[in-house]
Motif scaffolding. Structure first.
Motif, PDB file in Angstrom:
ATOM      1  N   ILE A   1      43.024  37.028  44.782  1.00 51.05           N
ATOM      2  CA  ILE A   1      44.189  36.943  43.760  1.00 51.05           C
ATOM      3  C   ILE A   1      43.365  37.274  42.202  1.00 51.05           C
ATOM      4  O   ILE A   1      44.149  37.924  41.533  1.00 51.05           O
ATOM      5  CB  ILE A   1      44.793  35.554  43.837  1.00 51.05           C
ATOM      6  CG1 ILE A   1      45.604  35.217  44.964  1.00 51.05           C
ATOM      7  CG2 ILE A   1      45.646  35.169  42.440  1.00 51.05           C
ATOM      8  CD1 ILE A   1      45.925  33.914  45.345  1.00 51.05           C
ATOM      9  N   VAL A   2      42.367  36.725  41.919  1.00 49.11           N
ATOM     10  CA  VAL A   2      41.802  36.945  40.608  1.00 49.11           C
ATOM     11  C   VAL A   2      41.437  38.317  40.575  1.00 49.11           C
ATOM     12  O   VAL A   2      41.762  38.965  39.474  1.00 49.11           O
ATOM     13  CB  VAL A   2      40.549  36.023  40.459  1.00 49.11           C
ATOM     14  CG1 VAL A   2      39.809  36.190  39.006  1.00 49.11           C
ATOM     15  CG2 VAL A   2      40.909  34.392  40.366  1.00 49.11           C
ATOM     16  N   PHE A   3      40.766  38.719  41.456  1.00 54.84           N
ATOM     17  CA  PHE A   3      40.404  40.382  41.742  1.00 54.84           C
ATOM     18  C   PHE A   3      41.773  41.041  41.558  1.00 54.84           C
ATOM     19  O   PHE A   3      41.730  42.021  40.520  1.00 54.84           O
ATOM     20  CB  PHE A   3      39.780  40.805  42.909  1.00 54.84           C
ATOM     21  CG  PHE A   3      39.394  42.242  42.805  1.00 54.84           C
ATOM     22  CD1 PHE A   3      38.421  42.663  42.133  1.00 54.84           C
ATOM     23  CD2 PHE A   3      39.936  43.085  43.881  1.00 54.84           C
ATOM     24  CE1 PHE A   3      37.803  43.768  42.128  1.00 54.84           C
ATOM     25  CE2 PHE A   3      39.342  44.380  43.989  1.00 54.84           C
ATOM     26  CZ  PHE A   3      38.499  45.055  42.959  1.00 54.84           C
ATOM     27  N   ARG A   4      43.030  40.914  42.017  1.00 55.09           N
ATOM     28  CA  ARG A   4      44.017  41.731  41.849  1.00 55.09           C
ATOM     29  C   ARG A   4      44.761  41.582  40.341  1.00 55.09           C
ATOM     30  O   ARG A   4      45.145  42.726  39.939  1.00 55.09           O
ATOM     31  CB  ARG A   4      45.426  41.119  42.970  1.00 55.09           C
ATOM     32  CG  ARG A   4      44.805  41.475  44.345  1.00 55.09           C
ATOM     33  CD  ARG A   4      44.628  42.885  44.685  1.00 55.09           C
ATOM     34  NE  ARG A   4      44.456  43.388  45.989  1.00 55.09           N
ATOM     35  CZ  ARG A   4      43.690  44.300  46.258  1.00 55.09           C
ATOM     36  NH1 ARG A   4      43.167  45.228  45.623  1.00 55.09           N
ATOM     37  NH2 ARG A   4      43.527  44.294  47.808  1.00 55.09           N
ATOM     38  N   ILE A   5      44.401  40.194  39.860  1.00 56.59           N
ATOM     39  CA  ILE A   5      44.972  40.170  38.413  1.00 56.59           C
ATOM     40  C   ILE A   5      44.171  41.098  37.522  1.00 56.59           C
ATOM     41  O   ILE A   5      44.706  41.626  36.557  1.00 56.59           O
ATOM     42  CB  ILE A   5      44.668  38.864  38.029  1.00 56.59           C
ATOM     43  CG1 ILE A   5      45.882  38.012  38.689  1.00 56.59           C
ATOM     44  CG2 ILE A   5      45.115  38.678  36.406  1.00 56.59           C
ATOM     45  CD1 ILE A   5      45.744  36.587  38.665  1.00 56.59           C
ATOM     46  N   ILE A   6      42.700  40.906  37.876  1.00 56.28           N
ATOM     47  CA  ILE A   6      41.833  41.806  37.182  1.00 56.28           C
ATOM     48  C   ILE A   6      42.214  43.493  37.186  1.00 56.28           C
ATOM     49  O   ILE A   6      42.385  44.239  36.204  1.00 56.28           O
ATOM     50  CB  ILE A   6      40.279  41.534  37.500  1.00 56.28           C
ATOM     51  CG1 ILE A   6      40.071  40.189  36.798  1.00 56.28           C
ATOM     52  CG2 ILE A   6      39.649  42.753  36.757  1.00 56.28           C
ATOM     53  CD1 ILE A   6      38.708  39.794  37.421  1.00 56.28           C
ATOM     54  N   GLN A   7      42.403  43.754  38.401  1.00 55.64           N
ATOM     55  CA  GLN A   7      42.896  45.268  38.526  1.00 55.64           C
ATOM     56  C   GLN A   7      44.092  45.504  37.781  1.00 55.64           C
ATOM     57  O   GLN A   7      44.106  46.643  37.273  1.00 55.64           O
ATOM     58  CB  GLN A   7      43.022  45.410  40.259  1.00 55.64           C
ATOM     59  CG  GLN A   7      41.859  45.656  40.946  1.00 55.64           C
ATOM     60  CD  GLN A   7      42.253  45.819  42.342  1.00 55.64           C
ATOM     61  OE1 GLN A   7      43.109  45.387  43.111  1.00 55.64           O
ATOM     62  NE2 GLN A   7      41.456  46.938  42.960  1.00 55.64           N
ATOM     63  N   GLU A   8      45.152  44.704  37.971  1.00 55.15           N
ATOM     64  CA  GLU A   8      46.323  45.214  37.102  1.00 55.15           C
ATOM     65  C   GLU A   8      46.086  45.028  35.752  1.00 55.15           C
ATOM     66  O   GLU A   8      46.534  45.886  34.998  1.00 55.15           O
ATOM     67  CB  GLU A   8      47.502  43.840  37.529  1.00 55.15           C
ATOM     68  CG  GLU A   8      48.734  44.066  37.053  1.00 55.15           C
ATOM     69  CD  GLU A   8      49.616  45.331  37.895  1.00 55.15           C
ATOM     70  OE1 GLU A   8      50.069  46.087  36.999  1.00 55.15           O
ATOM     71  OE2 GLU A   8      49.483  45.286  39.143  1.00 55.15           O
ATOM     72  N   LEU A   9      45.381  44.029  35.249  1.00 55.47           N
ATOM     73  CA  LEU A   9      45.087  44.203  33.716  1.00 55.47           C
ATOM     74  C   LEU A   9      44.321  45.555  33.428  1.00 55.47           C
ATOM     75  O   LEU A   9      44.697  46.203  32.403  1.00 55.47           O
ATOM     76  CB  LEU A   9      44.423  43.121  33.380  1.00 55.47           C
ATOM     77  CG  LEU A   9      45.205  41.686  33.383  1.00 55.47           C
ATOM     78  CD1 LEU A   9      44.011  40.652  33.020  1.00 55.47           C
ATOM     79  CD2 LEU A   9      46.228  41.820  32.334  1.00 55.47           C
ATOM     80  N   VAL A  10      43.425  45.815  33.961  1.00 48.97           N
ATOM     81  CA  VAL A  10      42.506  47.023  33.973  1.00 48.97           C
ATOM     82  C   VAL A  10      43.270  48.435  34.050  1.00 48.97           C
ATOM     83  O   VAL A  10      43.296  49.250  33.279  1.00 48.97           O
ATOM     84  CB  VAL A  10      41.589  47.102  34.858  1.00 48.97           C
ATOM     85  CG1 VAL A  10      40.733  48.511  34.963  1.00 48.97           C
ATOM     86  CG2 VAL A  10      40.411  45.911  34.368  1.00 48.97           C
ATOM     87  N   ASN A  11      44.298  48.382  35.078  1.00 47.42           N
ATOM     88  CA  ASN A  11      45.115  49.458  35.150  1.00 47.42           C
ATOM     89  C   ASN A  11      46.044  49.742  33.908  1.00 47.42           C
ATOM     90  O   ASN A  11      46.267  50.883  33.637  1.00 47.42           O
ATOM     91  CB  ASN A  11      45.984  49.393  36.515  1.00 47.42           C
ATOM     92  CG  ASN A  11      45.125  49.565  37.910  1.00 47.42           C
ATOM     93  OD1 ASN A  11      44.070  50.304  37.627  1.00 47.42           O
ATOM     94  ND2 ASN A  11      45.706  49.067  39.057  1.00 47.42           N
ATOM     95  N   ASN A  12      46.699  48.352  33.548  1.00 48.12           N
ATOM     96  CA  ASN A  12      47.458  48.474  32.179  1.00 48.12           C
ATOM     97  C   ASN A  12      46.708  49.182  31.218  1.00 48.12           C
ATOM     98  O   ASN A  12      47.304  49.849  30.347  1.00 48.12           O
ATOM     99  CB  ASN A  12      48.000  47.203  32.062  1.00 48.12           C
ATOM    100  CG  ASN A  12      49.329  46.821  33.063  1.00 48.12           C
ATOM    101  OD1 ASN A  12      49.575  47.723  33.561  1.00 48.12           O
ATOM    102  ND2 ASN A  12      49.431  45.601  33.310  1.00 48.12           N
ATOM    103  N   ILE A  13      45.567  48.576  31.042  1.00 51.72           N
ATOM    104  CA  ILE A  13      44.551  49.037  29.952  1.00 51.72           C
ATOM    105  C   ILE A  13      44.384  50.463  29.860  1.00 51.72           C
ATOM    106  O   ILE A  13      44.508  51.196  29.011  1.00 51.72           O
ATOM    107  CB  ILE A  13      43.471  48.211  29.731  1.00 51.72           C
ATOM    108  CG1 ILE A  13      43.651  47.001  29.396  1.00 51.72           C
ATOM    109  CG2 ILE A  13      42.506  48.953  28.879  1.00 51.72           C
ATOM    110  CD1 ILE A  13      42.393  45.897  29.625  1.00 51.72           C
ATOM    111  N   LEU A  14      44.064  51.076  31.214  1.00 49.79           N
ATOM    112  CA  LEU A  14      43.822  52.492  31.260  1.00 49.79           C
ATOM    113  C   LEU A  14      45.118  53.190  31.108  1.00 49.79           C
ATOM    114  O   LEU A  14      44.627  54.446  30.514  1.00 49.79           O
ATOM    115  CB  LEU A  14      43.207  52.816  32.708  1.00 49.79           C
ATOM    116  CG  LEU A  14      42.009  51.982  33.131  1.00 49.79           C
ATOM    117  CD1 LEU A  14      41.367  52.144  34.640  1.00 49.79           C
ATOM    118  CD2 LEU A  14      40.951  52.705  32.130  1.00 49.79           C
ATOM    119  N   LYS A  15      46.243  52.789  31.642  1.00 47.75           N
ATOM    120  CA  LYS A  15      47.384  53.690  31.377  1.00 47.75           C
ATOM    121  C   LYS A  15      48.048  53.638  30.045  1.00 47.75           C
ATOM    122  O   LYS A  15      48.637  54.752  29.601  1.00 47.75           O
ATOM    123  CB  LYS A  15      48.645  52.967  32.314  1.00 47.75           C
ATOM    124  CG  LYS A  15      48.137  53.308  33.740  1.00 47.75           C
ATOM    125  CD  LYS A  15      49.208  52.509  34.813  1.00 47.75           C
ATOM    126  CE  LYS A  15      50.321  52.690  34.634  1.00 47.75           C
ATOM    127  NZ  LYS A  15      51.461  52.198  35.345  1.00 47.75           N
TER     128      LYS A  15
END
Length: 279
Positions: free
Chosen positions: A178-192
């Motif tokens: 769950i923590v990893f998926r949260i980090i992934q989502e945040l990173v994807n938002n930053i990249l986009k």
């Protein structure tokens, strides 16, 4: 009339006491009405606040359900559109007429079927990895995040780095995911959306609190922006983050650094004996 006559015949001191008593009585009654009005106002405010919280929880639940349904549909589509045709093709090569073919054709058909089956296995492995990344499963959150940021830096458009200070012991696998998926989502938002030149992530533990912090120098959100988007009909990605945090009973904070040079996102989780296990 009688009251007026009594007042007129009374001494000035008695009159002052009488009017003072009347004044105090009026003041007391007014104060009581004011308290009642204020209490009703507080009750209305609390009811409105509860209604807002209920609506927000409903939106978060709907976002979580929608996320799960989208993931199911994606998996079903991958299996149906990719794995299905591959297995059907392999079956054509291995049909009942295979025994009637000459040996060279038989070997060629078996080889072709093997190639297709190998491709199907790789496809299913990729689907499995998307559900639980092998680095996360085998080595934990720190290794999985480092692997993610190495890939980001390897693309050459943005610098990604991660530093874990206090992760000698792992959380249970489902919480790490769950923590990893949260980090992934945040990173994807930053990249986009942010147009950043770098993303840096740090981790530390303070008492019973577990912290993950992401820093970037692009366009970002403040806490007010996050709460506004979280209550709107859009912002599904942010709602998914909040839904996952609700499962962990965690918090998230968005802020801009006092130097106004970068944005910081802080994830805070409470730890207990069940949250930590040795490798």
């Amino acid at each position: 009339m009688v009251l007026l006559q009594i007042l007129n015949s009374a001494s000035p001191v008695s009159q002052m006491i009488f009017f003072g008593t009347i004044g105090m009585l009026i003041l007391t009654i007014g104060l009581i009405f004011l308290i009642i009005f204020h209490q009703k106002k507080i009750i209305r405010y609390q009811m409105a606040l509860q209604q807002m919280e209920f609506q927000q929880q409903k939106m978060l639940l709907n976002a979580s359900i929608k996320l799960q349904e989208e993931e199911r549909q994606r998996l079903a589509a991958d299996l149906h559109d990719d794995a299905g045709p591959l297995l059907a093709t392999a079956r054509l090569y291995l049909n009942e007429n295979l025994v009637n073919l000459d040996k060279t054709t038989q070997l060629q058909n078996i080889y072709n079927a093997k190639q297709i089956i190998d491709e199907t296995i790789q496809l299913i492995r990729n689907i499995s990895h998307s559900l639980m990344p092998p680095t996360l499963k085998n080595f934990g959150l720190e290794s999985a995040v480092n692997d993610l940021f190495q890939k980001i830096s390897g693309a050459g458009t943005i610098t990604g780095s991660a530093r874990f200070h206090d992760y000698k012991e792992r959380m249970p696998a489902e919480k790490e995911l769950i923590v990893f998926r949260i980090i992934q989502e945040l990173v994807n938002n930053i990249l986009k959306h942010s147009n950043s030149s770098f993303i840096h992530i740090t981790q530390n533990i303070n008492g019973n609190s577990f912290f993950i912090r992401l820093h970037h120098d692009g366009k970002g959100l403040t806490q007010a922006d996050f709460e506004k988007l979280n209550k709107s009909s859009g912002g599904l990605g942010l709602k998914n983050i909040q839904s996952r945090l609700n499962v962990l009973q965690g918090k998230i904070f968005f802020e801009r650094d006092s130097s106004q040079t970068y944005y910081k996102i802080t994830i805070e989780l409470n730890l207990n004996d069940e949250d930590i296990k040795t490798d």
